[in-house]
Each structure stands twice: as C-alpha cells, then as structure tokens.
Write an enzyme that holds these catalytic residues in place. Structure first.
Site, PDB file in Angstrom:
ATOM      1  N   GLY A   9       0.765  -1.099   0.060  1.00 54.24           N
ATOM      2  CA  GLY A   9       0.171   0.056   0.054  1.00 54.24           C
ATOM      3  C   GLY A   9       0.779   1.176   0.151  1.00 54.24           C
ATOM      4  O   GLY A   9       2.386   0.947  -0.006  1.00 54.24           O
ATOM      5  N   LYS A  15       0.604  -0.206   6.850  1.00 59.65           N
ATOM      6  CA  LYS A  15       1.412  -1.554   6.688  1.00 59.65           C
ATOM      7  C   LYS A  15       2.168  -2.009   7.903  1.00 59.65           C
ATOM      8  O   LYS A  15       2.073  -2.981   8.371  1.00 59.65           O
ATOM      9  CB  LYS A  15       2.656  -1.095   5.566  1.00 59.65           C
ATOM     10  CG  LYS A  15       1.916  -0.795   4.189  1.00 59.65           C
ATOM     11  CD  LYS A  15       3.049  -0.698   3.085  1.00 59.65           C
ATOM     12  CE  LYS A  15       3.853   0.558   3.408  1.00 59.65           C
ATOM     13  NZ  LYS A  15       3.187   1.813   3.798  1.00 59.65           N
ATOM     14  N   SER A  16       2.935  -0.909   8.450  1.00 59.56           N
ATOM     15  CA  SER A  16       3.437  -1.142   9.737  1.00 59.56           C
ATOM     16  C   SER A  16       2.569  -1.497  10.987  1.00 59.56           C
ATOM     17  O   SER A  16       2.797  -2.465  11.755  1.00 59.56           O
ATOM     18  CB  SER A  16       4.279   0.073  10.287  1.00 59.56           C
ATOM     19  OG  SER A  16       5.447   0.342   9.266  1.00 59.56           O
ATOM     20  N   GLU A  82       8.891  -2.783   5.765  1.00 60.20           N
ATOM     21  CA  GLU A  82       9.548  -1.882   4.806  1.00 60.20           C
ATOM     22  C   GLU A  82      10.417  -3.011   3.699  1.00 60.20           C
ATOM     23  O   GLU A  82      11.528  -2.676   3.425  1.00 60.20           O
ATOM     24  CB  GLU A  82      10.775  -1.179   5.637  1.00 60.20           C
ATOM     25  CG  GLU A  82      10.167  -0.266   6.801  1.00 60.20           C
ATOM     26  CD  GLU A  82       9.534   0.719   6.018  1.00 60.20           C
ATOM     27  OE1 GLU A  82       9.326   1.134   4.918  1.00 60.20           O
ATOM     28  OE2 GLU A  82       8.769   1.998   6.674  1.00 60.20           O
ATOM     29  N   GLN A  84       9.987  -3.212   0.767  1.00 60.80           N
ATOM     30  CA  GLN A  84      10.778  -2.603  -0.327  1.00 60.80           C
ATOM     31  C   GLN A  84      12.115  -2.480  -0.571  1.00 60.80           C
ATOM     32  O   GLN A  84      12.835  -2.413  -1.751  1.00 60.80           O
ATOM     33  CB  GLN A  84       9.614  -1.470  -1.017  1.00 60.80           C
ATOM     34  CG  GLN A  84      10.239  -0.123  -0.071  1.00 60.80           C
ATOM     35  CD  GLN A  84       9.226  -0.116   1.303  1.00 60.80           C
ATOM     36  OE1 GLN A  84       8.742  -1.124   1.617  1.00 60.80           O
ATOM     37  NE2 GLN A  84       9.463   0.915   2.012  1.00 60.80           N
TER      38      GLN A  84
END
Length: 199
Positions: A9, A15-16, A82, A84
């Site tokens: 997203g 996300k976290s 994280e 990515q």
C-alpha cells in the site's frame, strides 16, 4: 503449507500497524517468530504512526535472511516491514524460508518509489509471492481522491530525480535541520504527474 504473502500500500495505509498486529497475535498464541525491518524512522524497531512499536531485527543489505531463519529454527513465522528496501537476493531467501523451512512469511511494503517506479524488492516480491494483498485502508490525496503515489517533496517542490532511498519526514518543518527539507506526501496520479501540492 507455508505461504509468502506480500501486503502492499501507500504511505499511511497501515502497513506497519498490520505488521505489528500480526506479530502480536501470533506471539500471543505461543508461536515463535521474527520481526524484521529496514530503514525504519526509529531504528531497530517497527513503528506505527498510531504510536505502537516493537523491537525488530535490522535488515542490512548483507544479511542472509535464510541463514538468519535457519539459525533461529524452529520458528513459525517471519514478519517483514519495509520489504521494498530488501535486495532481490533477500526476497529469494524469504521464498526459500517458506519452501525449505515451511515458515510463513508476511512481507509489507510500498509498491513504488518517489518516481512512480517499482522498488527492486517490491518487484521481486511480486514475482515470488504466493499471495499479493493490497491493503484496504485508502490514503487520500489533498484533493480527496485516492492516493496512489508517494511523492518526494524537497524544499516544497515535488521532485522526480535523485537517490531512490532518502529518509525524510512526513510533515513540513519550518527549519530544515541539515540542508534540504525532505518530506513525502501522498498524491493521486494526476497531482503526482503535475507536481501540485495544493498549498
């Protein structure tokens, strides 16, 4: 059968927060796992803008994630925030953790960088993951449209060139601490393209 799930997203999509929730829920069921992060704004922990946090293993580019998981065996899961920023090789290692060790992997990350291009870690996770799950919390652009891009704003201007990874804040500061004022802002595709911040 273990699964590699990639949850993605924009900034502000939770996300976290979801990574922390999954880790919390599994740990409370007496399951043992690892919480991983890289380049978190608070260092060696996963933090949510809602104010919750938990200690995490810092993923550096030279960390072998398969070797890490094997050294902690037996484990039941790995939660990766994280993601990515993970290298393609580390994403391959996560897939091997799932296949060879039968450990569930929950990876969370952004799809695209400030240029609107896939991160290398994201690209590899999209290629490898058993499940691709877009987060349902929709962040909004200043105009009210659904935000699709994480724009980098340097000294008040949207930029499209530069280093892929530059840690910045998510709010404006009156005085930059060191040189340029770097922040990130969520924009819809149109306002990302034209570089309009709605100020």
């Amino acid at each position: 059968m273990a699964v590699l799930r990639f949850n993605f997203g924009t900034m502000g999509s939770g996300k976290s927060t979801l990574a922390l929730q999954i880790h919390h829920n599994l740990a409370n069921r007496q399951l043992f796992g690892l919480l991983l992060t890289t380049l978190d704004r608070e260092g060696r922990q996963v933090t949510s803008r809602l104010g919750v946090a938990a200690p995490a293993v810092e993923v550096t580019p030279d960390l072998d994630l398969y070797a890490l998981a094997a050294s902690k065996w037996p484990i039941h899961y790995i939660v990766c925030d994280e993601a990515q920023f993970y290298t393609p090789e580390q994403c391959d290692q996560l897939a091997r953790v799932v296949d060879d060790l039968e450990v569930d992997v929950f990876a969370f990350g952004l799809l695209t960088d400030f240029r609107g291009q896939l991160f290398t870690g994201t690209q590899r996770l999209l290629e490898l993951a058993d499940e691709h799950i877009p987060l349902q919390v929709e962040a909004r652009c200043w105009c009210g449209a659904r935000a699709t891009h994480n724009a980098r704003v340097v000294n008040g201007v949207v930029v499209y060139i530069g280093e892929t990874v530059v840690v910045g804040d998510t709010s404006d500061h009156d005085q930059p601490l060191f040189g340029d004022n770097v922040r990130y802002e969520l924009l819809c595709r149109h306002h990302f393209r034209v570089g309009e911040l709605g100020n």
